[in-house]
Design a protein around this motif. Structure first.
Motif, PDB file in Angstrom:
ATOM      1  N   ASN A   1      84.953 -28.338 -23.262  1.00  0.00           N
ATOM      2  CA  ASN A   1      84.997 -27.075 -24.005  1.00  0.00           C
ATOM      3  C   ASN A   1      84.870 -27.322 -25.511  1.00  0.00           C
ATOM      4  N   SER A   2      83.757 -27.922 -25.918  1.00  0.00           N
ATOM      5  CA  SER A   2      83.513 -28.173 -27.335  1.00  0.00           C
ATOM      6  C   SER A   2      83.677 -26.895 -28.143  1.00  0.00           C
TER       7      SER A   2
ATOM      8  N   ALA B   1      89.517 -30.472 -25.742  1.00  0.00           N
ATOM      9  CA  ALA B   1      88.221 -31.011 -25.313  1.00  0.00           C
ATOM     10  C   ALA B   1      88.293 -32.531 -25.268  1.00  0.00           C
ATOM     11  N   PHE B   2      87.592 -33.119 -24.304  1.00  0.00           N
ATOM     12  CA  PHE B   2      87.489 -34.578 -24.248  1.00  0.00           C
ATOM     13  C   PHE B   2      86.649 -35.059 -25.431  1.00  0.00           C
ATOM     14  N   THR B   3      87.186 -36.024 -26.165  1.00  0.00           N
ATOM     15  CA  THR B   3      86.576 -36.446 -27.425  1.00  0.00           C
ATOM     16  C   THR B   3      86.201 -37.924 -27.359  1.00  0.00           C
ATOM     17  N   PHE B   4      85.021 -38.240 -27.861  1.00  0.00           N
ATOM     18  CA  PHE B   4      84.502 -39.605 -27.759  1.00  0.00           C
ATOM     19  C   PHE B   4      83.826 -40.029 -29.066  1.00  0.00           C
ATOM     20  N   PRO B   5      83.710 -41.336 -29.273  1.00  0.00           N
ATOM     21  CA  PRO B   5      82.933 -41.825 -30.417  1.00  0.00           C
ATOM     22  C   PRO B   5      81.443 -41.641 -30.173  1.00  0.00           C
ATOM     23  N   VAL B   6      80.662 -41.801 -31.220  1.00  0.00           N
ATOM     24  CA  VAL B   6      79.207 -41.826 -31.107  1.00  0.00           C
ATOM     25  C   VAL B   6      78.794 -43.292 -31.099  1.00  0.00           C
ATOM     26  N   VAL B   7      78.309 -43.766 -29.966  1.00  0.00           N
ATOM     27  CA  VAL B   7      77.924 -45.172 -29.824  1.00  0.00           C
ATOM     28  C   VAL B   7      76.580 -45.392 -30.497  1.00  0.00           C
ATOM     29  N   VAL B   8      76.486 -46.458 -31.313  1.00  0.00           N
ATOM     30  CA  VAL B   8      75.261 -46.755 -32.058  1.00  0.00           C
ATOM     31  C   VAL B   8      74.921 -48.233 -31.910  1.00  0.00           C
TER      32      VAL B   8
ATOM     33  N   PHE C   1      81.929 -34.509 -28.175  1.00  0.00           N
ATOM     34  CA  PHE C   1      82.709 -34.004 -27.047  1.00  0.00           C
ATOM     35  C   PHE C   1      81.854 -34.062 -25.786  1.00  0.00           C
ATOM     36  N   ASN C   2      82.464 -34.560 -24.702  1.00  0.00           N
ATOM     37  CA  ASN C   2      81.716 -34.708 -23.454  1.00  0.00           C
ATOM     38  C   ASN C   2      82.703 -34.783 -22.298  1.00  0.00           C
ATOM     39  N   VAL C   3      82.192 -34.720 -21.070  1.00  0.00           N
ATOM     40  CA  VAL C   3      83.051 -34.888 -19.905  1.00  0.00           C
ATOM     41  C   VAL C   3      83.257 -36.375 -19.644  1.00  0.00           C
ATOM     42  N   VAL C   4      84.332 -36.692 -18.927  1.00  0.00           N
ATOM     43  CA  VAL C   4      84.609 -38.081 -18.577  1.00  0.00           C
ATOM     44  C   VAL C   4      83.573 -38.577 -17.581  1.00  0.00           C
ATOM     45  N   SER C   5      83.225 -37.738 -16.612  1.00  0.00           N
ATOM     46  CA  SER C   5      82.207 -38.069 -15.614  1.00  0.00           C
ATOM     47  C   SER C   5      81.754 -36.776 -14.941  1.00  0.00           C
TER      48      SER C   5
ATOM     49  N   PHE D   1      77.626 -27.031 -24.094  1.00  0.00           N
ATOM     50  CA  PHE D   1      79.081 -27.168 -24.029  1.00  0.00           C
ATOM     51  C   PHE D   1      79.517 -28.618 -24.233  1.00  0.00           C
ATOM     52  N   ASN D   2      78.601 -29.562 -24.031  1.00  0.00           N
ATOM     53  CA  ASN D   2      78.868 -30.979 -24.301  1.00  0.00           C
ATOM     54  C   ASN D   2      78.097 -31.373 -25.552  1.00  0.00           C
TER      55      ASN D   2
END
Length: 491
Positions: A366-367, A318-325, A356-360, A387-388
């Protein structure tokens, strides 16, 4: 048929499409004869393009099927060089139905001047139409007799534009599914309810669109509806102090289905103050599981799941990202100052959360390998946003200071998964779980946790599944478990 006169003032620059045919041009002239036409471009989703969006491939449409009660914008373009003096063009509107079901602004004239060669007709819908009807706009004449009405060809004149009013489809959704609060009395948070096809204020004001499961006291207000009928902004103000660090406080606000509006996508908004644990943000375990220098960065996992009647480890990624704060968020750590001394462009991440989210685009990642849990599932983010999961896992370093190991929490929240097909009601699934994380070799982290999914209709209650997740695609082979596993569910 009822004829209505309309006035409207436009202002956007437009150029000729390269796909025009030869007879768009006066071949005996050194320059193009000026002409005026409707310039409505409609994409493959049956959505008219609006400024500043551009598309050099689409050709202007001569009709449009409208299922929305949002204001419809109809641009009209004048193809000419810069105008030396203003040009006024008149147009009319004819409807086959109720003249009171819509209004047009301005009324019957379009204004072009200088290099402003586009004007827009705005059609507003003040109530629902009961029967299908048409509204036909027609360009009548201009104050300059040298300007031709319509394209200079016979194949696509575009001097009229017809709006076919068909069956109205109105839905609403939350753009997010959870908000974390500090728990201070007087604290204020804002959230939106989105209306993709617009709304009629009286229908919202006179119906209860929410149901509540309250875990603390608060007040709720909203902004004036105004002219933007795409969303409503609500304001929640905390009326009590909820500062016990050992207690999780949570309120759920759910969208209800009403006769005119169907709740889709995220239908539950969770507002929570989580249990507070002392942690050193410099440990920053979340940073081990994302790499923003590679927009296609993945984490890799396996879950113990039924495969053709046998329990086995099922691999996924799965595409993995930070949580922006924001800078003042409790666990904010500076990620980048963007190479400037200006603090306003600094980027902060939550040191202990990943998602987890899509790039665009509008699809889904697939979280937690959730797509394997279901058959016949919709994978569009609008209908299956579950799913995101943009804030999915939270880390708790051992003793609050360890940089190599600790515990992990699946952030409790409702997610929505929907079956394929239009107008399907989504299944609200509550997720939770916990486990541990460890650096099992230099730079390689493993997360071991149990995920729990709760939904009476789909699972008869709560089901659980074992997971392993890694920050690299190369990891040790997993040994089989001596326990049962979940099976796919047909939506």
């Amino acid at each position: 048929m009822n004829r209505i006169k309309i006035i409207s003032i436009l202002s956007i620059v437009i150029t000729l499409f390269t796909s025009c045919s030869k007879d768009d041009y006066k071949l005996s002239s050194k320059s193009i004869d000026p002409f005026i036409r409707f310039n409505v471009l409609v994409n493959s989703n049956n959505t008219p393009l609006e400024y500043p969006a551009v598309n050099t491939i689409l050709l202007p449409a001569n009709s449009y099927e409208n299922k929305s009660i949002k204001t419809l914008k109809v641009p009209v373009a004048l193809t000419s060089s810069t105008l030396k003096s203003p040009v006024i063009a008149t147009f009319s509107a004819v409807t086959s139905g109720d003249v009171n079901s819509f209004s047009v602004a301005p009324a019957s004239e379009l204004l072009f001047q200088g290099n402003k060669l586009t004007d827009t007709i705005f059609l507003s819908f003040d109530k629902r139409w009961e029967d299908k009807q048409t509204i036909t706009l027609k360009l009548e004449n201009t104050s300059d007799p040298e300007i031709h009405i319509g394209n200079l060809n016979s194949a696509a004149v575009n001097d009229t534009f017809t709006i076919n009013l068909s069956e109205i489809s109105t839905t609403y959704t939350f753009p997010i599914n959870q908000i974390t609060i500090k728990g201070e009395v007087g604290e204020k948070i804002d959230f939106k309810v989105n209306f993709p096809n617009g709304f009629i204020p009286s229908e919202i004001e006179n119906n209860s669109i929410f149901k509540f499961l309250n875990g603390f006291d608060y007040s709720l207000t909203h902004d004036d509806y105004g002219d933007n009928r795409s969303y409503i902004t609500y304001h929640l103000t905390l009326l009590e102090d909820i500062q016990n660090d050992d207690v999780r406080y949570q309120t759920n606000i759910s969208l209800t289905n009403t006769p005119n509006y169907i709740a889709t996508g995220n239908t539950v908004l969770q507002i929570a103050k989580p249990i507070k644990s002392p942690r050193d943000i410099e440990t920053n375990p979340a940073s081990k599981f994302y790499d923003l220098s590679n927009k296609y960065y993945l984490t890799y996992g396996e879950n113990w799941f039924d495969k053709s009647g046998t329990c086995a480890w099922q691999a996924y990624n799965a595409f993995t990202f930070p949580v922006v704060v924001t800078k003042d968020a409790e666990n904010a750590i500076l990620y980048s100052d963007n190479g400037t001394t200006n603090p306003n462009d600094d980027i902060y991440h939550d040191a202990f959360k990943i998602g987890f989210n899509v790039v665009s685009g509008t699809s889904t990642t697939n979280s937690f390998n959730l797509k394997r849990w279901f058959t016949n599932e919709s994978t569009a983010a609008a209908s299956s946003p579950g799913f995101n999961i943009t804030s999915a896992l939270e880390f708790f370093p051992e003793n609050g200071t360890s940089k190599t190991k600790g515990s992990v929490l699946v952030i409790p929240q409702p997610i929505t998964i929907t079956a394929t097909g239009t107008n399907k009601i989504g299944h609200i699934i509550d997720i939770s779980g916990e486990g541990t994380y460890n650096e099992i070799s230099t730079g390689l982290f493993e997360i071991s946790f149990e995920l729990k999914l709760t939904n009476e209709e789909l699972f008869g209650g709560t089901v659980s599944c074992q997971y392993r997740m890694y920050n690299n695609k190369t990891y040790p082979k997993l040994e089989a478990l001596s326990e049962s596993c979940p099976k796919e569910v047909d939506l």
